[in-house]
Design a protein around this motif. Structure first.
Motif, mmCIF file in Angstrom:
data_model
loop_
_atom_site.group_PDB
_atom_site.id
_atom_site.type_symbol
_atom_site.label_atom_id
_atom_site.label_comp_id
_atom_site.label_asym_id
_atom_site.label_seq_id
_atom_site.Cartn_x
_atom_site.Cartn_y
_atom_site.Cartn_z
ATOM 1 N N ASP A 185 19.405 4.027 33.030
ATOM 2 C CA ASP A 185 18.654 4.856 33.977
ATOM 3 C C ASP A 185 17.854 4.012 34.965
ATOM 4 N N LYS A 186 18.246 2.776 35.165
ATOM 5 C CA LYS A 186 17.473 1.859 36.012
ATOM 6 C C LYS A 186 17.779 1.979 37.500
ATOM 7 N N LEU A 187 18.822 2.694 37.884
ATOM 8 C CA LEU A 187 19.169 2.849 39.298
ATOM 9 C C LEU A 187 18.729 4.239 39.753
ATOM 10 N N PRO A 188 17.693 4.317 40.589
ATOM 11 C CA PRO A 188 17.202 5.625 41.035
ATOM 12 C C PRO A 188 18.301 6.440 41.731
ATOM 13 N N GLY A 189 18.395 7.707 41.331
ATOM 14 C CA GLY A 189 19.357 8.608 41.949
ATOM 15 C C GLY A 189 20.750 8.554 41.373
ATOM 16 N N ALA A 190 20.931 7.754 40.321
ATOM 17 C CA ALA A 190 22.270 7.627 39.736
ATOM 18 C C ALA A 190 22.237 7.930 38.240
ATOM 19 N N ASN A 191 23.240 8.648 37.786
ATOM 20 C CA ASN A 191 23.517 8.826 36.373
ATOM 21 C C ASN A 191 24.637 7.828 36.104
ATOM 22 N N ARG A 192 24.340 6.767 35.374
ATOM 23 C CA ARG A 192 25.355 5.730 35.211
ATOM 24 C C ARG A 192 25.454 5.221 33.794
ATOM 25 N N ILE A 193 26.649 4.733 33.509
ATOM 26 C CA ILE A 193 26.964 4.166 32.201
ATOM 27 C C ILE A 193 27.789 2.899 32.398
ATOM 28 N N TYR A 194 27.828 2.112 31.353
ATOM 29 C CA TYR A 194 28.683 0.929 31.319
ATOM 30 C C TYR A 194 29.635 1.068 30.141
ATOM 31 N N VAL A 195 30.872 0.699 30.362
ATOM 32 C CA VAL A 195 31.865 0.609 29.294
ATOM 33 C C VAL A 195 32.467 -0.785 29.351
ATOM 34 N N SER A 196 33.124 -1.154 28.292
ATOM 35 C CA SER A 196 33.892 -2.392 28.275
ATOM 36 C C SER A 196 35.349 -2.023 28.118
ATOM 37 N N ASP A 197 36.210 -2.703 28.871
ATOM 38 C CA ASP A 197 37.640 -2.488 28.664
ATOM 39 C C ASP A 197 38.019 -3.117 27.324
ATOM 40 N N PRO A 198 39.250 -2.977 26.866
ATOM 41 C CA PRO A 198 39.613 -3.504 25.546
ATOM 42 C C PRO A 198 39.438 -5.015 25.417
ATOM 43 N N PHE A 199 39.218 -5.706 26.542
ATOM 44 C CA PHE A 199 39.133 -7.162 26.544
ATOM 45 C C PHE A 199 37.702 -7.660 26.719
ATOM 46 N N GLY A 200 36.732 -6.730 26.817
ATOM 47 C CA GLY A 200 35.336 -7.093 26.931
ATOM 48 C C GLY A 200 34.804 -7.179 28.347
ATOM 49 N N ASN A 201 35.619 -6.841 29.349
ATOM 50 C CA ASN A 201 35.146 -6.827 30.727
ATOM 51 C C ASN A 201 34.242 -5.623 30.944
ATOM 52 N N ARG A 202 33.145 -5.827 31.630
ATOM 53 C CA ARG A 202 32.176 -4.774 31.905
ATOM 54 C C ARG A 202 32.656 -3.908 33.071
ATOM 55 N N ILE A 203 32.507 -2.583 32.949
ATOM 56 C CA ILE A 203 32.852 -1.634 34.010
ATOM 57 C C ILE A 203 31.706 -0.638 34.136
ATOM 58 N N GLU A 204 31.235 -0.446 35.350
ATOM 59 C CA GLU A 204 30.164 0.520 35.621
ATOM 60 C C GLU A 204 30.786 1.810 36.130
ATOM 61 N N LEU A 205 30.293 2.928 35.631
ATOM 62 C CA LEU A 205 30.726 4.258 36.063
ATOM 63 C C LEU A 205 29.466 5.025 36.427
ATOM 64 N N LEU A 206 29.428 5.588 37.620
ATOM 65 C CA LEU A 206 28.205 6.269 38.050
ATOM 66 C C LEU A 206 28.481 7.508 38.875
#
Length: 123
Positions: free
Chosen positions: A98-119
């Motif tokens: 919840d650190k980005l004002p105005g955004a509902n966002r989450i982070y996932v990792s792909d099966p290999f550990g790469n970070r992906i942001e979804l907002l």
């Protein structure tokens, strides 16, 4: 200025060699991206390409793979609450942020550990 940037054509993520089926399961099976054909000359390198709208994700096979833990692509989504339910139902963990004002966002990792942001931007 005699040039200009128009758009992001694709995002390249790395994965260990031989993990194309895991990439397909995650990017196509879970996230719903369409797998697209790689050019014949590039197929020799391994990996897989995916697309949604005009954006592409290229998953490249890398011998000395190390996941991207900080650097990441960010994708704007519609109805992120439904996506959260879908991810949970698919056994994919996510981290809410919840650190980005105005955004509902989450982070996932792909099966290999790469970070992906979804907002999703909220009004």
């Amino acid at each position: 200025m005699t040039y200009k940037f128009k758009a992001i054509d694709h995002v390249q993520l790395a994965a260990p060699k031989g993990t194309e089926d895991q990439a397909r399961k995650f990017f196509s099976g879970i996230l719903g991206f369409e797998e697209i054909e790689k050019p014949a000359e590039l197929k020799k390198r391994g990996g897989a390409w995916f697309q949604f709208g005009s954006c592409q994700i290229h998953v490249g096979a890398e011998a000395d793979f190390v996941p991207a833990k900080k650097a990441h692509p960010a994708f704007e989504v519609e109805n992120i609450e439904e996506l959260k339910k879908h991810l949970s139902g698919s056994g994919v963990d996510y981290l809410e942020d919840d650190k980005l004002p105005g955004a509902n966002r989450i982070y996932v990792s792909d099966p290999f550990g790469n970070r992906i942001e979804l907002l999703e931007w909220v009004s």
